[in-house]
Design an enzyme around this catalytic site. Structure first.
Site, mmCIF file in Angstrom:
data_model
loop_
_atom_site.group_PDB
_atom_site.id
_atom_site.type_symbol
_atom_site.label_atom_id
_atom_site.label_comp_id
_atom_site.label_asym_id
_atom_site.label_seq_id
_atom_site.Cartn_x
_atom_site.Cartn_y
_atom_site.Cartn_z
ATOM 1 N N LYS A 12 13.454 -15.969 7.584
ATOM 2 C CA LYS A 12 14.010 -17.421 7.835
ATOM 3 C C LYS A 12 15.675 -17.814 7.795
ATOM 4 O O LYS A 12 16.089 -16.763 6.915
ATOM 5 C CB LYS A 12 13.625 -17.702 6.952
ATOM 6 C CG LYS A 12 12.080 -17.170 7.510
ATOM 7 C CD LYS A 12 10.211 -18.571 6.691
ATOM 8 C CE LYS A 12 9.200 -17.885 7.123
ATOM 9 N NZ LYS A 12 8.297 -19.049 6.398
ATOM 10 N N TYR A 52 4.700 -22.002 15.813
ATOM 11 C CA TYR A 52 4.226 -22.458 14.621
ATOM 12 C C TYR A 52 2.944 -23.714 14.476
ATOM 13 O O TYR A 52 2.362 -24.281 14.102
ATOM 14 C CB TYR A 52 5.218 -23.207 13.119
ATOM 15 C CG TYR A 52 5.493 -22.216 12.277
ATOM 16 C CD1 TYR A 52 4.988 -21.401 12.399
ATOM 17 C CD2 TYR A 52 7.293 -22.115 13.245
ATOM 18 C CE1 TYR A 52 5.617 -20.133 11.224
ATOM 19 C CE2 TYR A 52 7.982 -20.905 11.847
ATOM 20 C CZ TYR A 52 7.268 -20.244 11.210
ATOM 21 O OH TYR A 52 7.299 -19.341 9.591
ATOM 22 N N ARG A 88 2.170 -7.831 4.033
ATOM 23 C CA ARG A 88 1.744 -8.730 3.092
ATOM 24 C C ARG A 88 1.921 -8.822 1.725
ATOM 25 O O ARG A 88 1.812 -9.865 1.384
ATOM 26 C CB ARG A 88 0.347 -9.893 3.838
ATOM 27 C CG ARG A 88 0.022 -9.501 5.387
ATOM 28 C CD ARG A 88 1.079 -11.776 5.696
ATOM 29 N NE ARG A 88 0.047 -12.186 4.752
ATOM 30 C CZ ARG A 88 -0.175 -13.652 5.116
ATOM 31 N NH1 ARG A 88 1.095 -14.740 6.017
ATOM 32 N NH2 ARG A 88 -0.040 -15.489 4.836
ATOM 33 N N ARG A 105 9.263 -12.790 -1.194
ATOM 34 C CA ARG A 105 9.566 -13.790 -1.621
ATOM 35 C C ARG A 105 9.507 -14.107 -3.203
ATOM 36 O O ARG A 105 10.366 -15.157 -3.245
ATOM 37 C CB ARG A 105 8.176 -14.628 -1.157
ATOM 38 C CG ARG A 105 8.022 -14.766 0.397
ATOM 39 C CD ARG A 105 6.989 -14.908 1.032
ATOM 40 N NE ARG A 105 6.949 -15.343 1.839
ATOM 41 C CZ ARG A 105 5.671 -15.485 3.251
ATOM 42 N NH1 ARG A 105 4.702 -15.340 2.509
ATOM 43 N NH2 ARG A 105 5.838 -16.240 4.051
ATOM 44 N N ASN A 115 11.089 -19.900 2.651
ATOM 45 C CA ASN A 115 10.857 -18.904 1.506
ATOM 46 C C ASN A 115 10.919 -17.531 2.080
ATOM 47 O O ASN A 115 9.988 -16.053 2.311
ATOM 48 C CB ASN A 115 8.963 -19.052 1.306
ATOM 49 C CG ASN A 115 8.423 -18.786 3.322
ATOM 50 O OD1 ASN A 115 9.077 -18.422 3.990
ATOM 51 N ND2 ASN A 115 6.592 -18.996 3.211
ATOM 52 N N HIS A 118 8.898 -13.993 7.037
ATOM 53 C CA HIS A 118 7.320 -14.151 7.808
ATOM 54 C C HIS A 118 6.671 -13.149 7.969
ATOM 55 O O HIS A 118 7.501 -12.400 8.158
ATOM 56 C CB HIS A 118 7.604 -15.174 8.871
ATOM 57 C CG HIS A 118 6.373 -14.647 9.904
ATOM 58 N ND1 HIS A 118 5.301 -15.953 10.032
ATOM 59 C CD2 HIS A 118 5.897 -14.354 10.783
ATOM 60 C CE1 HIS A 118 4.298 -15.457 10.720
ATOM 61 N NE2 HIS A 118 4.436 -14.392 11.420
ATOM 62 N N GLU A 129 2.686 -12.314 18.267
ATOM 63 C CA GLU A 129 4.253 -12.741 18.022
ATOM 64 C C GLU A 129 5.112 -11.785 18.142
ATOM 65 O O GLU A 129 6.522 -12.406 18.987
ATOM 66 C CB GLU A 129 4.035 -12.781 15.676
ATOM 67 C CG GLU A 129 3.645 -13.960 15.681
ATOM 68 C CD GLU A 129 3.023 -14.165 14.255
ATOM 69 O OE1 GLU A 129 2.806 -14.931 13.966
ATOM 70 O OE2 GLU A 129 3.157 -13.490 13.647
HETATM 71 P P1 GDP Z 1 2.701 -17.978 5.106
HETATM 72 O O1 GDP Z 1 1.371 -17.289 6.605
HETATM 73 O O2 GDP Z 1 2.483 -17.131 4.021
HETATM 74 O O3 GDP Z 1 4.012 -18.003 6.002
HETATM 75 O O4 GDP Z 1 2.183 -19.662 5.359
HETATM 76 P P2 GDP Z 1 1.579 -19.921 6.456
HETATM 77 O O5 GDP Z 1 1.072 -19.930 7.342
HETATM 78 O O6 GDP Z 1 0.265 -21.025 5.841
HETATM 79 O O7 GDP Z 1 2.560 -20.672 6.405
HETATM 80 C C1 GDP Z 1 3.966 -20.798 7.764
HETATM 81 C C2 GDP Z 1 4.998 -21.192 6.323
HETATM 82 O O8 GDP Z 1 4.394 -23.077 7.333
HETATM 83 C C3 GDP Z 1 5.223 -20.924 5.223
HETATM 84 O O9 GDP Z 1 6.031 -19.245 5.317
HETATM 85 C C4 GDP Z 1 5.816 -21.876 4.829
HETATM 86 O O10 GDP Z 1 7.810 -21.869 5.583
HETATM 87 C C5 GDP Z 1 5.360 -23.232 5.627
HETATM 88 N N1 GDP Z 1 4.402 -23.877 5.097
HETATM 89 C C6 GDP Z 1 3.308 -23.274 4.394
HETATM 90 N N2 GDP Z 1 2.736 -24.677 2.630
HETATM 91 C C7 GDP Z 1 3.877 -24.737 2.932
HETATM 92 C C8 GDP Z 1 3.992 -26.333 2.311
HETATM 93 O O11 GDP Z 1 2.826 -26.882 2.157
HETATM 94 N N3 GDP Z 1 4.959 -26.888 2.602
HETATM 95 C C9 GDP Z 1 5.454 -26.898 3.628
HETATM 96 N N4 GDP Z 1 6.801 -27.525 3.542
HETATM 97 N N5 GDP Z 1 6.399 -25.643 4.488
HETATM 98 C C10 GDP Z 1 4.970 -24.721 4.019
#
Ligand code: GDP
Length: 147
Positions: A12, A52, A88, A105, A115, A118, A129
């Site tokens: 990222k 997203y 993961r 991370r 973070n 991805h 993707e």
């Molecule tokens: P991942 O699969 O671990 O990447 O998590 P998710 O699919 O739930 O979320 C996608 C991305 O959205 C994450 O990697 C973060 O960059 C962002 N994100 C997820 N949860 C939050 C949150 O609570 N707040 C903010 N600001 N960003 C979030």
């Protein structure tokens, strides 16, 4: 190893901005993932919204889209046995405060949003993707078409 065991990753913008691209690739390499395809590119806001789209009702969606289109990303397809789950595990929890010691991370994330990296959460999403970023001519393994 089954040829189709692959995952998609994206390093990222802030990880790249703060010089963490090579250290993160080093972690991926040491964990035994082979690189099938790789490109550095920059997402437009529209492309980040599409990538997203599943999160579009979440309160952080606008902020996430702005962040993900704020600078270059490094997109890659990685091959390893049980690639999606293994990757993961390597990247760790979405929130770096909850991420396990030694994960990418934990080491490189700035916040739950920024973070560092991805990783696809299923084989189906790994394919979706990958096709979002790469065309059929860009994905090769041992000189044979991969997907
Ligand atoms: P991942 O699969 O671990 O990447 O998590 P998710 O699919 O739930 O979320 C996608 C991305 O959205 C994450 O990697 C973060 O960059 C962002 N994100 C997820 N949860 C939050 C949150 O609570 N707040 C903010 N600001 N960003 C979030």
């Amino acid at each position: 190893m089954k040829n189709r065991e692959f995952t998609f990753t994206m390093i990222k913008p802030t990880a790249i901005r703060f010089g963490k691209l090579v250290p993160i690739l080093d972690e991926i390499n040491h964990a035994g993932f082979a690189v099938i395809a790789m490109k550095m590119t920059r997402l437009s806001k529209a492309q980040a919204e599409k990538f997203y789209a599943i999160h579009k009702e979440r309160p952080f969606f606008e902020e996430l889209v702005s962040f993900m289109s704020s600078g270059p990303v490094l997109a890659a397809v990685l091959q390893k046995e049980n690639a999606v789950q293994e990757f993961r595990k390597l990247i760790g929890n979405t929130n770096p405060q909850s991420a396990e010691e030694g994960t990418i991370r934990k080491k490189f994330a700035i916040s739950i949003q920024e973070n560092a990296i991805h990783g696809s959460d299923s084989d189906q999403n790994a394919l979706i993707e990958t096709n979002f970023f790469f065309n059929q001519f860009e994905i090769f393994s041992n000189n044979e078409s991969f997907l």
